[in-house]
Design an enzyme around this catalytic site. Sequence first.
Site, short mmCIF file in Angstrom:
data_model
loop_
_atom_site.label_atom_id
_atom_site.label_comp_id
_atom_site.label_asym_id
_atom_site.label_seq_id
_atom_site.Cartn_x
_atom_site.Cartn_y
_atom_site.Cartn_z
N LYS A 106 36.77 -19.33 -42.67
CA LYS A 106 36.23 -19.66 -43.73
C LYS A 106 34.51 -19.68 -43.48
CE LYS A 106 40.01 -22.26 -44.89
NZ LYS A 106 40.90 -21.70 -45.98
N MET B 162 29.38 -30.39 -42.96
CA MET B 162 29.76 -29.75 -44.41
C MET B 162 29.15 -30.55 -45.29
SD MET B 162 33.60 -28.52 -43.37
CE MET B 162 34.10 -29.96 -42.46
N ASP C 202 36.04 -17.48 -35.84
CA ASP C 202 35.53 -18.08 -37.12
C ASP C 202 34.19 -17.44 -37.48
OD1 ASP C 202 37.79 -19.43 -37.50
OD2 ASP C 202 36.66 -21.37 -36.91
#
Length: 249
Positions: free
Chosen positions: A64, A177, A42
């Site tokens: 991502k 996040m 990642d």
Amino acid sequence: MKLDAPLKAGEVALVGAGPGAASLLTLAAARLIADCDIIVHDALVSDEVLAMAAVSTEMIPAGKRGGRASANQSDICEMLVALAQAGKRVVRLKGGDPFVFGRGGEEVKALATGGIRFRIIPGITAGVAAPAMAGIPVTDRSVNATLAFLTGHEASDKSRMDWQALVKAFPVLVFYMGAKNLSAICHSLLQAGLDGKTPVAIIHAATTDDEKTTVGSIQAASDGYLQAQSPAIVIIGDVVASRTIWRDK
Ligand code: SAH
């Protein structure tokens, strides 16, 4: 099966890379990273961890960053299955712990369905590591008997969160996040009845050279006075006031 045993041909290890510092890897993670054919990693996996791979190991970036998809999740699942079927010894490396907001469950399901031999190596999750680096205990018996890990990604979507129920059940909220929606999150918490003086800490890039901690109130954060840059853990609750600074630069 020993978790740190060498991978067999056609085997995949889903490995947690921890929050960044290579010294926080598990022994199994370190051994498997150093001895595999391919690492599919990642964007959040640190350079320091990636540098532990052998020079002969093929590195494939996937995953991502900041909402920008550099690889589609079903493509990643298919790739892992295909690499294993080709007889490769594959390490699928994910930031923190693979099963904490990491889609590890989807990848494991694909591997199991494909009849691929695999193992899972947990990692230290950012929601625990980042507060520790800032000297914030995520539980403090004078403050909380419960603890919530949440994604701030959907925080602006009112339908996905029952803010009043959250505030009632959890004195401490740890958002992954949450940087982008910080002020919206704090605004929602204020509206749900949380005291504006409740402290919030934003810990950016914990355990790396870029680590930075910012502390304020949820009122200030709601009003846009606190800056948060991704990747960051946002922790809200009175445990932030129990902070003991132990590693300021
Ligand atoms: N599986 C990961 C989380 C992936 S979601 C884990 O268990 O840690 C990505 C989010 O993790 C980021 O947006 C950020 O909130 C958090 N994160 C990951 N590494 C971090 C770090 N070193 N410092 C602060 N937050 C981090």
